[in-house]
Write a protein that holds these residues in place. Structure first.
Motif, PDB file in Angstrom:
ATOM      1  N   UNK A   1       0.717  -1.152  -0.107  1.00  0.00           N
ATOM      2  CA  UNK A   1      -0.051   0.052  -0.056  1.00  0.00           C
ATOM      3  C   UNK A   1       0.708   1.275  -0.166  1.00  0.00           C
TER       4      UNK A   1
ATOM      5  N   UNK B   1       2.743   1.512  -2.996  1.00  0.00           N
ATOM      6  CA  UNK B   1       1.904   1.943  -4.245  1.00  0.00           C
ATOM      7  C   UNK B   1       1.594   3.618  -4.366  1.00  0.00           C
ATOM      8  N   UNK B   2       1.605   4.121  -2.987  1.00  0.00           N
ATOM      9  CA  UNK B   2       1.153   5.353  -2.969  1.00  0.00           C
ATOM     10  C   UNK B   2       2.615   6.292  -3.588  1.00  0.00           C
TER      11      UNK B   2
ATOM     12  N   UNK C   1       4.747   5.195  -5.453  1.00  0.00           N
ATOM     13  CA  UNK C   1       5.027   4.962  -6.758  1.00  0.00           C
ATOM     14  C   UNK C   1       3.987   5.800  -7.638  1.00  0.00           C
ATOM     15  N   UNK C   2       2.842   5.692  -7.168  1.00  0.00           N
ATOM     16  CA  UNK C   2       1.833   6.633  -7.968  1.00  0.00           C
ATOM     17  C   UNK C   2       2.582   8.290  -8.088  1.00  0.00           C
ATOM     18  N   UNK C   3       3.285   8.563  -6.821  1.00  0.00           N
ATOM     19  CA  UNK C   3       3.597  10.046  -7.083  1.00  0.00           C
ATOM     20  C   UNK C   3       4.917   9.932  -8.089  1.00  0.00           C
TER      21      UNK C   3
ATOM     22  N   UNK D   1       3.410   9.417 -11.466  1.00  0.00           N
ATOM     23  CA  UNK D   1       2.530  10.496 -11.735  1.00  0.00           C
ATOM     24  C   UNK D   1       3.206  11.813 -12.469  1.00  0.00           C
ATOM     25  N   UNK D   2       4.083  11.992 -11.404  1.00  0.00           N
ATOM     26  CA  UNK D   2       4.794  13.340 -11.664  1.00  0.00           C
ATOM     27  C   UNK D   2       5.852  13.366 -12.817  1.00  0.00           C
TER      28      UNK D   2
ATOM     29  N   UNK E   1       7.581   1.957 -13.618  1.00  0.00           N
ATOM     30  CA  UNK E   1       6.862   0.813 -14.243  1.00  0.00           C
ATOM     31  C   UNK E   1       7.476  -0.471 -13.810  1.00  0.00           C
TER      32      UNK E   1
ATOM     33  N   UNK F   1       6.373  -0.849 -10.274  1.00  0.00           N
ATOM     34  CA  UNK F   1       4.760  -1.241 -10.190  1.00  0.00           C
ATOM     35  C   UNK F   1       4.515  -2.813 -10.322  1.00  0.00           C
TER      36      UNK F   1
ATOM     37  N   UNK G   1       1.317  14.302  -1.653  1.00  0.00           N
ATOM     38  CA  UNK G   1       1.792  14.189  -3.039  1.00  0.00           C
ATOM     39  C   UNK G   1       0.824  13.361  -4.113  1.00  0.00           C
ATOM     40  N   UNK G   2      -0.080  12.629  -3.535  1.00  0.00           N
ATOM     41  CA  UNK G   2      -1.010  12.094  -4.237  1.00  0.00           C
ATOM     42  C   UNK G   2      -2.023  13.307  -4.749  1.00  0.00           C
TER      43      UNK G   2
ATOM     44  N   UNK H   1      -0.423  15.352  -7.230  1.00  0.00           N
ATOM     45  CA  UNK H   1      -0.447  14.820  -8.422  1.00  0.00           C
ATOM     46  C   UNK H   1      -1.603  14.813  -9.278  1.00  0.00           C
TER      47      UNK H   1
ATOM     48  N   UNK I   1      -4.758   1.140  -2.970  1.00  0.00           N
ATOM     49  CA  UNK I   1      -3.312   0.831  -3.467  1.00  0.00           C
ATOM     50  C   UNK I   1      -2.834  -0.404  -2.901  1.00  0.00           C
ATOM     51  N   UNK I   2      -3.929  -1.086  -2.409  1.00  0.00           N
ATOM     52  CA  UNK I   2      -3.420  -2.208  -1.620  1.00  0.00           C
ATOM     53  C   UNK I   2      -3.694  -3.809  -2.340  1.00  0.00           C
TER      54      UNK I   2
ATOM     55  N   UNK J   1      -3.995   1.812  -7.660  1.00  0.00           N
ATOM     56  CA  UNK J   1      -2.864   2.504  -7.745  1.00  0.00           C
ATOM     57  C   UNK J   1      -1.654   1.660  -7.708  1.00  0.00           C
ATOM     58  N   UNK J   2      -0.762   2.071  -8.283  1.00  0.00           N
ATOM     59  CA  UNK J   2      -0.424   3.306  -9.067  1.00  0.00           C
ATOM     60  C   UNK J   2      -0.862   3.418 -10.489  1.00  0.00           C
TER      61      UNK J   2
ATOM     62  N   UNK K   1      -1.897   8.004 -15.685  1.00  0.00           N
ATOM     63  CA  UNK K   1      -2.387   9.174 -15.403  1.00  0.00           C
ATOM     64  C   UNK K   1      -3.826   9.108 -16.609  1.00  0.00           C
TER      65      UNK K   1
END
Lengths: 960, 133
Positions: free
Chosen positions: A569, A572-573, A575-577, A580-581, A607, A610, B12-13, B16, B81-82, B106-107, B110
């Motif tokens: 969890x 992943x958070x 990683x999202x950032x 995403x950015x 990637x 992920x 951050x999320x 984003x 995310x889990x 997640x992730x 976009x």
């Protein structure tokens, strides 16, 4: 009575010696003297010390001295330690003065046993009138004295003889040791009986006036004639009266007696008196009473012995038996006496007994108890018991008898048997448990190895047990730890015990793990204790170690999966950032700027991460699947699409997917993952060389059960997915371990990650099997077998537009695979939003999270964990107006159900028919809808009533 | 312009997603957690709500349920995310049962996010971020 005794005897003595002078004197005298039971001794009065000239046989019986032993000696020989001086002086005075006298004195027999001797001295004068000899008439009055309750000049210990011993014993001894004396005055007919005689005849002294008639009557009828005849003869012919017969006591008791008597005549030769003695010999006819008296102390010994003791005479008849024998064999004392000893033993043992008896008697050497014979004893009631007997010949006054000691060894036998059993059990346990035992005797320096120990060590049975060899067998890396443990164990200061696990290397090279448990016993030698004995137990624990190792691996895997689930969890958070950015940044950077390329790398790395996290998660939650009937071919085709665009141009993709492949019960996501991982692996194998990636999917029938690296593959139908590459291939050693997580067989840095282990996990979780075939430089073929679902029994018709459809949310619960498949297809084709669950528990959990979400519950009656009607009942408790349709398979169920659930319930028979189902659903839903306020949104229910139970909340929350 | 309420405890999320959505032309509101999100929504009902429902303090689920109860017509995209399992239930089913319209894992890519928002807002994709491939 004393007077009578004395005077009778005196008369006897005088009369006897008068007759001596006549011509028939000698013979008569001899007869009389010989016949009498009294001891008669003649001493020479001319010598001052009065030496013995002659003795009669009775003297020997009385005292134990033979005539040769006593002739020439003085009567002082009879005196002993407790002989009282007064009596002795009386006798000496009488001897000096040549007078008659009578005195009771304590004398001792040859064997040292004392007895009370009533001595009557009668002087014999020669023609000159001078004293020439003295006649001593002696009677043992020990018993009689006591019986008559007269004060006795005897020391106390004599009395105690009576106190030991049984009543019967006393009785018989008393009876047999005493004389009855009788006397008849022939002219007057007066009978005089001594007290003892009265008793012998069964009367209390003083209670009867004895008469000739009484006497006659007392004699046993069968013997009467004979006895009276003998009496007549004596009277008429001067024959000595000597007759044995039976008398009958008034109480009926029969006793055997021995009459001896004399006729006293006057000078005219007329009989004036008939007198004599009578001796009771009932108890033992073969033994003389004196002998019995003599054996008395012996008897006491026998009686008080802790073992059973028997005396057996030369004829094999029991003459003595103590109470232990009585108890042992179950006979009374009387029953034992006179019984042949052989009857105490069973027939089959009698010969051996006889032989032993004969041998003992002949050699007259005792057979010591230690070498006793082991026989069985035969009780009165017929039962047998084990005995050990010892035979000892005993020379007694009455002859050589055999003393038989009998020991009941039942308890000992039992203890022996228990010990044997215990040892057998121990042996068996040791053998079964495969426990090896060694024993080291330090003093003798001997080492014993048990057979099991030898098999553990792999040494032969004939190899000697040597300490050196023992050490050799220990793995060299463990030798140090083993020897230091041994040293510690041999240290007397410690407790002498140790337990250690070490490896051994068997002669054939195999390495095994053993557990060694040792104990040493010490003993004192000089000042310090030294080891005397060591015993060791060895168990082969190789298998246990293997299991422990695999358990460790398994728990490592579990730990990994738990961890990965936990961090996913967060990961992943982040990683999202990252992704995403980076994604946002990229278009902002001109392509010719290096930063553009850098950000691209960041994205690419992100990637991969992920992907990795996804794999981790898949790996961690392999137990949590939701399986549906899945046509794999569709999924495969779907999966291949992105592949085509992803693979490098050097690799050609070929596919052969049979659309008629049987569906499988599988989790969509996991199947997808599996295919992707397999393809990924194949592509990686060909990254350098390029090649062909082939994907095959078709049904395969397995004829017989097979074993594959991932387990058993039972016979049956499978959907077989094969991924073939023409890449670098693998060594067999690598191929065996390819499913281990993070194992790749490749140098560090080129790790393959978890790809194939995830595949392995997915396949086995679905009940399938995976097979790898690989050759270096040729390529690899990975075949995955997933059990095929049996074909649906109901053909799913193409969606029929004329059928009533809907968009409601249907909770469909069924366990049977094919039913799930068919039901799902039908419902989906009718347009409903489905939530498909395969167990009642899951359905209940889902429902009570949000009871308002579900518009209709359709449940199969045959659910494994919770029956459908119960599910419906519970759901109805949360939502009373919930429409329920139950699917039943039998007529019976059809009629039964519906009663337990309150409210509307429709029961539909299986197999489902889509037309019927469609109408039923609409009817049920529309009826309910009509009863409730109309809702505008098809996706929601009566608005404000949707409550989620706190329980459901917590359940969901805690799970995450 | 369609409005989107983003509820996530991670700065951050939120940041984003704001970036991505604003670039695509949406008006973005933020909330740090379920409680704040509810307050905001009550104040102004955004067209779409993006909510991480499996936040550590667990108020995501409860907030979703409350939100949907109060505003049955709300469009909620539930993020997770889990992984997609809660116990033996598929997350998808749970989210849907609790009132979410769709889910987002997640992730996410976009573009995937943008497509989801567009669909829920009932508009065609306004602008997409160029793919990096």
């Amino acid at each position: 009575m004393a007077f009578l005794t004395g005077s009778a005897l005196l008369l006897l003595g005088i009369a006897v010696w008068r007759l001596v002078r006549q011509r028939r004197e000698c013979r008569f005298q001899s007869k009389v003297i010989a016949a009498t039971g009294c001891g008669v001794v003649m001493t020479d009065a001319r010598a001052s010390h009065h030496p013995v000239i002659r003795v009669n046989p009775a003297f020997r019986l009385l005292t134990g001295y033979t005539d040769t032993e006593i002739v020439g000696k003085t009567m002082a020989i009879l005196a002993g330690p407790e002989t009282d001086r007064a009596s002795v002086e009386k006798i000496e005075l009488a001897l000096q003065q040549g007078r008659a006298c009578r005195v009771c004195v304590l004398h001792y027999r040859k064997d040292g046993s004392p007895f009370v001797n009533e001595v009557t001295l009668s002087p014999v004068k020669g023609r000159s009138g001078r004293l020439t000899a003295m006649v001593w008439v002696m009677i043992d009055v020990t018993r009689c004295r006591e019986a008559e309750s007269l004060p006795v000049n005897a020391p106390d210990h004599l009395r105690h003889h009576d106190i030991a011993g049984t009543e019967a014993h006393q009785e018989s001894v008393r009876a047999s040791a005493c004389f009855g004396r009788w006397e008849r005055d022939i002219r007057t007919g007066v009978e005089i009986w001594s007290d003892e005689q009265c008793r012998m005849f069964g009367y209390e002294p003083g209670t009867i006036l004895p008469t000739y008639d009484t006497f006659k009557a007392a004699i046993h009828p069968e013997d009467r004639g004979r006895v009276l005849d003998a009496g007549e003869r004596s009277l008429a012919l001067d024959e000595p009266f000597d007759v044995e017969c039976r008398i009958v006591q008034p109480g009926g008791n029969v006793r055997s007696v021995h009459f001896r008597g004399l006729v006293i005549r006057n000078l005219a030769g007329e009989p004036i008196r008939f007198l004599g003695i009578v001796q009771d010999q009932t108890a033992d006819a073969s033994l003389d009473k004196s002998a019995k008296e003599q054996d008395l102390p012996f008897r006491q010994v026998v009686e008080s012995a802790p073992n059973g003791l028997l005396m057996v005479d030369q004829d094999g008849v029991i003459s003595m038996a103590n109470t232990q024998i009585e108890h042992m064999f179950g006979y009374s004392h009387d029953e034992l006496l006179g019984r042949p000893v052989a009857t105490l033993f069973p027939a089959r043992d009698r010969t051996a007994l006889e032989m032993a008896r004969a041998e003992s008697l002949s050699t007259s050497g005792a057979r010591p108890m230690g070498h006793g014979m082991e026989l069985r004893g035969l009780r009165h009631d017929g039962s047998e018991f084990p005995v050990e007997i010892g035979l000892n010949p005993v020379v007694m006054a009455s002859g050589t008898s055999l003393l038989v000691a009998v020991i009941d060894i039942t308890a000992r036998r039992e203890a022996e048997r228990q010990l044997r059993d215990s040892e057998e059990r121990l042996d068996f346990a040791v053998r079964t448990a495969q426990v090896g035992i060694f024993e080291h005797d330090h003093q003798a320096d001997r080492l014993y190895w048990s057979p099991v120990l030898r098999s553990i060590y792999g040494v032969r049975a004939d190899e000697p047990g040597l300490l050196q060899r023992h050490i050799e067998l220990v793995h060299e890396n463990d030798r140090e730890k083993v020897s230091s443990a041994v040293k510690e164990a041999h240290d007397p200061a410690g407790n002498g015990q140790f337990q250690i696990e070490h490896r051994i290397v068997r002669p054939d090279g195999e390495v095994r793990h053993v557990s060694l448990n040792v104990r040493t016993w010490f003993k004192r030698e000089g000042t310090a204790p030294v080891p005397s004995r060591t015993i060791g137990i060895v168990i082969d624990i190789t298998d246990r170690k293997k299991v422990e190792a695999s358990l460790r691996i398994a728990s490592k895997m579990t730990a990994i999966s738990t961890l990965s689930g936990g961090i996913a969890h967060e990961f992943n958070n982040s990683l999202t950032a990252v992704l995403g950015f980076s994604h946002l940044a990229l278009p902002l950077i001109p392509k010719d700027n290096k930063a553009h390329h850098y950000i691209q790398q960041v994205l690419s790395a992100g990637m991969e991460s992920r992907e990795l996290v996804h794999q981790l998660l898949t790996f961690s939650r392999q137990s949590e699947q939701v399986r549906h009937p899945l046509p794999l071919h569709l999924l495969a085709k779907e999966a291949i699409k992105p592949l085509r665009s992803a693979i490098p141009s050097s690799i050609e993709l070929k596919e052969q997917i049979d659309t008629s492949t049987s569906p499988v019960l599988a989790d969509t996501a996991q199947m997808h993952q599996m295919i992707m991982n397999l393809a990924d692996n194949a592509i990686h194998a060909m990254r350098k060389t390029g090649g062909i990636l082939e994907l095959h999917l078709h049904d395969k029938e397995i004829e017989t059960d097979q074993i594959t690296p991932s387990g058993r593959l039972p016979a049956g139908r499978y959907a077989c997915l094969t991924v073939r590459d023409s890449g670098e291939g693998m060594e067999p050693a690598v191929a065996d371990r390819i499913f281990e997580p993070f194992f790749s067989g490749k140098p560090l840095g080129e790790g393959r990650g978890m790809g194939l282990s995830v595949v392995h996990g997915i396949v086995t979780a679905h009940g399938g099997s995976i097979v790898i075939d690989s050759q270096i430089d040729v390529g690899t073929v990975v075949s995955v077998y997933i059990p095929a679902l049996s074909r649906p029994t109901v053909a799913v018709p193409a969606p029929d537009d004329s059928l009533p459809r809907g968009h409601e949310c249907v909770l469909f619960v069924a366990a049977d695979e094919s039913f799930v498949q068919s039901g799902q297809s039908m419902l989906e084709s009718l347009g409903y939003r489905l939530i498909v669950l395969t167990s009642g528990t899951a359905a209940w959990q889902a429902f009570h999270l949000a009871p308002q979400r579900v518009d209709l519950l359709i449940a199969d009656l045959t659910l494994p964990d919770m029956s459908a009607d119960r599910l419906a009942h519970r759901c109805r408790q949360l939502r009373p107006d919930l429409p329920v349709i139950l699917c039943a398979g039998s007529e019976q169920a059809l009629s039964d159900e519906g009663d337990h659930v309150n409210g509307i319930v429709d029961v539909v028979p299986k197999p489902l028919i889509v037309q019927d189902l469609a109408h039923r659903i609409r009817r049920v839903l529309d009826t309910r809808a009509a009863a409730c306020p109309p809702s505008t949104e098809p996706l929601m229910q009566g608005g404000e009533r949707s409550q989620v139970s706190q329980e459901g909340f917590d359940a969901v929350s805690s799970r995450y | 312009m369609p409005s989107v309420l983003v509820i996530d405890d991670e700065d951050r999320i939120r940041s984003l997603i704001r970036e991505v959505l604003e670039q695509a032309g949406y008006v973005v509101e933020e909330a740090r957690g379920g409680k704040e999100g509810l307050e905001r929504y009550r104040a102004h009902q955004a067209d779409v709500v993006i909510m991480d429902i499996l936040m550590p303090d667990q108020d995501g689920l409860e907030s979703l349920v409350t939100l949907h109860r109060e505003f049955p017509s709300s469009r909620v995209i539930a993020m997770t995310g889990g992984g997609d399992m809660i116990g033996i239930l598929n997350f998808l089913d749970v989210a849907k049962m609790l009132g979410a319209s769709r889910t987002l894992q997640k992730p996410f890519d976009v573009n995937v996010l943008l497509e989801a928002v567009a669909a829920e807002a009932g508009v065609s994709s306004i602008r997409t971020v160029p793919s990096h491939h």
